[in-house]
Design an enzyme around this catalytic site. Structure first.
Site, PDB file in Angstrom:
ATOM      1  N   SER A  52       0.755  -1.061   0.002  1.00 32.74           N
ATOM      2  CA  SER A  52      -0.011  -0.031  -0.016  1.00 32.74           C
ATOM      3  C   SER A  52       0.636   1.151   0.070  1.00 32.74           C
ATOM      4  O   SER A  52       0.344   2.362  -0.482  1.00 32.74           O
ATOM      5  CB  SER A  52      -1.069   0.061   1.280  1.00 32.74           C
ATOM      6  N   HIS A  54       3.562   1.591  -1.900  1.00 32.84           N
ATOM      7  CA  HIS A  54       3.748   1.980  -3.356  1.00 32.84           C
ATOM      8  C   HIS A  54       2.393   2.632  -3.793  1.00 32.84           C
ATOM      9  O   HIS A  54       2.575   3.333  -4.876  1.00 32.84           O
ATOM     10  CB  HIS A  54       4.018   0.738  -4.027  1.00 32.84           C
ATOM     11  N   GLN A  78      23.035  -2.143  -4.299  1.00 36.55           N
ATOM     12  CA  GLN A  78      22.644  -1.188  -3.047  1.00 36.55           C
ATOM     13  C   GLN A  78      22.783  -2.142  -2.077  1.00 36.55           C
ATOM     14  O   GLN A  78      22.235  -1.948  -0.534  1.00 36.55           O
ATOM     15  CB  GLN A  78      21.329  -0.637  -3.055  1.00 36.55           C
ATOM     16  N   GLN A 170      17.103   8.365   2.142  1.00 35.65           N
ATOM     17  CA  GLN A 170      17.269   8.124   0.718  1.00 35.65           C
ATOM     18  C   GLN A 170      16.587   9.334   0.078  1.00 35.65           C
ATOM     19  O   GLN A 170      17.212   9.967  -1.085  1.00 35.65           O
ATOM     20  CB  GLN A 170      16.540   6.913   0.441  1.00 35.65           C
ATOM     21  N   SER A 203       8.433  -3.632   2.052  1.00 34.31           N
ATOM     22  CA  SER A 203       8.331  -4.921   1.518  1.00 34.31           C
ATOM     23  C   SER A 203       9.212  -6.217   2.256  1.00 34.31           C
ATOM     24  O   SER A 203       8.837  -7.208   2.166  1.00 34.31           O
ATOM     25  CB  SER A 203       9.201  -4.857  -0.152  1.00 34.31           C
ATOM     26  N   ARG A 204       9.843  -5.623   3.183  1.00 31.88           N
ATOM     27  CA  ARG A 204      10.407  -6.482   4.166  1.00 31.88           C
ATOM     28  C   ARG A 204       9.789  -6.929   5.138  1.00 31.88           C
ATOM     29  O   ARG A 204       9.892  -7.764   6.150  1.00 31.88           O
ATOM     30  CB  ARG A 204      11.824  -5.951   4.694  1.00 31.88           C
TER      31      ARG A 204
HETATM   32  O1  PAF Z   1      13.547   2.551  -2.286  1.00 29.12           O
HETATM   33  C1  PAF Z   1      13.738   1.565  -3.120  1.00 29.12           C
HETATM   34  O2  PAF Z   1      13.068   0.854  -3.334  1.00 29.12           O
HETATM   35  C2  PAF Z   1      15.125   1.738  -3.743  1.00 29.12           C
HETATM   36  O3  PAF Z   1      16.309   1.994  -2.792  1.00 29.12           O
HETATM   37  C3  PAF Z   1      15.141   2.455  -5.066  1.00 29.12           C
HETATM   38  C4  PAF Z   1      14.907   3.751  -4.933  1.00 29.12           C
HETATM   39  C5  PAF Z   1      14.091   1.806  -5.929  1.00 29.12           C
HETATM   40  C6  PAF Z   1      16.609   2.128  -5.783  1.00 29.12           C
HETATM   41  O4  PAF Z   1      16.652   0.667  -6.115  1.00 29.12           O
END
Ligand code: PAF
Length: 300
Positions: A52, A54, A78, A170, A203-204
Site C-alpha cells: 500500500s 507503493h 545497494q 534516501q 516490502s521486508r
Molecule cells: O527505495 C527503493 O525501493 C530503492 O532504494 C530504489 C529507490 C528503487 C532504488 O533501487
C-alpha cells in the site's frame, strides 16, 4: 521465496482497463516511452513486492503527471554481501496486477544484465550525508541507490520522480544528487503509509513472524513518544523515544537498535539540544533477522 502476508495486496481483480506496457529492455522502454508522446511523465522507482505504500507513491505520481512509469528492479549494487538480495521478495505477477489496478502506463522491469551490462566502474558517491546513519550501517548503500536512480532517470527521462518519506535519508540524498548534478527531474516525497497497528509498510515486513511483528511495533511507538515530547526539545524527544526502545530491547523477541537520531531534514546532521525548526526523528533496528527503518517529521 518468502510468502506474502495478509498485509500485502492480493492480486487485484480485473478492472477492464488495459494493463501497463511491460518493458524489459532499453529498446522496449524507448518504444513505450515514445508512445507516451509529450505527456508529463512521472517515474516511481521500486524494487517490486508492491504494497500500500507503493500504491500511495503511484497515486502521488498520478497527481503530478499525465503518465506513470513504475520501475521494478532489485538493485544488487545497494545490497551488502551479507544482506538479503537473494531472498528479497519478487512477486512480479502480483506487482503487475497492482500496477494495472493503479492505472500505471509502463512497467520497466529490466534484468541485471540490462542495468549492469559490464562491471560498474563509475558510480555516484553520496558525499558526507550518505556516510551517516543508514550509510554507516550499510556501507555502499547510498552509492548503489544513487547509481541506479541516476541510470533510471537517464533511461526513463521522467519529468518528476516520486520517493517515499519512509526512506527519509534516501529521499534527502536523492534530492541532493538532483541539485548537485543539475538533473532535470522534480523530486516529490510521498507520506509514509502505516498498517492499522502502526507498522510502516515495507516490502521486508513479509519476513516478520507474528511475534516479531508485535516487537517491531516498538519502532512506531518510540517515534510517537518522541513526537509527543516535541515541546521539551531535542533532548526530551530523544529520551522519550529511547525509553520505549530500551523496554523493547528486553521483549521477546528483542528489538536491537542500530541508531536513533534527531536530524536536520536536508543534511541529516544531528541537531543540537537548543535546535529550533524542522527535524526528523529516525530509527533503525533489528527484530530477528529483519532490519527495519522508520521516521517521523517533528517541528521544534
Ligand atoms: O527505495 C527503493 O525501493 C530503492 O532504494 C530504489 C529507490 C528503487 C532504488 O533501487
Amino acid at each position: 521465496m518468502t510468502e506474502p502476508t495478509a498485509s500485502d495486496p492480493a492480486p487485484a481483480p480485473p478492472t477492464g482497463r488495459p494493463g501497463p506496457v511491460v518493458a524489459r529492455t532499453v529498446e522496449e522502454l524507448d518504444r513505450a516511452r515514445a508512445a507516451l508522446g509529450g505527456r508529463r511523465t512521472a517515474l516511481v522507482p521500486t524494487m517490486g513486492a508492491l504494497h500500500s505504500g507503493h500504491r500511495r507513491l503511484i497515486a502521488t505520481a498520478r497527481e503530478h503527471a499525465d503518465a506513470v512509469v513504475v520501475s521494478v528492479f532489485v538493485n544488487p549494487l545497494q545490497f551488502g554481501p551479507t544482506e538479503d538480495f537473494d531472498r528479497y521478495p519478487r512477486p512480479f505477477e502480483a506487482d503487475l496486477a497492482v500496477c494495472a489496478d493503479a492505472g500505471v502506463d509502463v512497467v520497466f522491469a529490466p534484468g541485471v544484465d540490462v542495468m549492469y551490462p559490464g562491471p560498474q566502474i563509475v558510480t555516484v558517491h553520496p558525499g558526507a550525508m550518505g556516510q551517516v546513519l543508514e550509510g554507516e550501517f550499510r556501507p555502499g548503500f547510498f552509492e548503489g541507490v544513487l547509481t541506479v536512480v541516476s541510470k533510471l532517470f537517464h533511461l526513463v527521462r521522467p519529468d518528476v520522480a516520486v520517493f517515499g518519506q519512509k526512506d527519509a535519508q534516501q529521499l534527502a540524498v536523492v534530492r541532493r544528487m538532483v541539485r548537485d548534478l543539475c538533473l532535470r527531474v522534480e523530486i516529490v516525497g510521498a507520506a509514509t503509509v502505516r498498517d492499522p497497528d502502526g507498522l510502516a509498510t515495507s516490502s521486508r515486513n513479509v519476513y516478520l513472524s507474528p511475534a516479531e511483528r508485535r516487537s517491531a511495533l516498538a519502532l512506531s511507538r518510540a517515534l510517537l513518544a518522541g513526537a509527543d515530547a516535541a515541546v521539551t526539545g531535542a533532548i526530551g524527544i530523544l529520551s522519550a523515544a529511547r525509553e520505549v526502545l530500551d523496554e523493547a530491547a528486553t521483549a521477546t523477541p528483542p528489538v536491537a537498535v542500530d541508531y536513533l537520531s534527531l536530524v536536520e531534514p536536508t543534511t541529516f546532521t544531528e541537531v543540537s539540544g537548543d535546535y529550533r525548526g524542522d527535524a526528523v526523528l529516525v530509527v533503525a533496528a533489528w527484530v530477528g533477522e529483519t532490519r527495519l527503518i522508520d521516521n517521523v517529521p517533528i517541528s521544534l
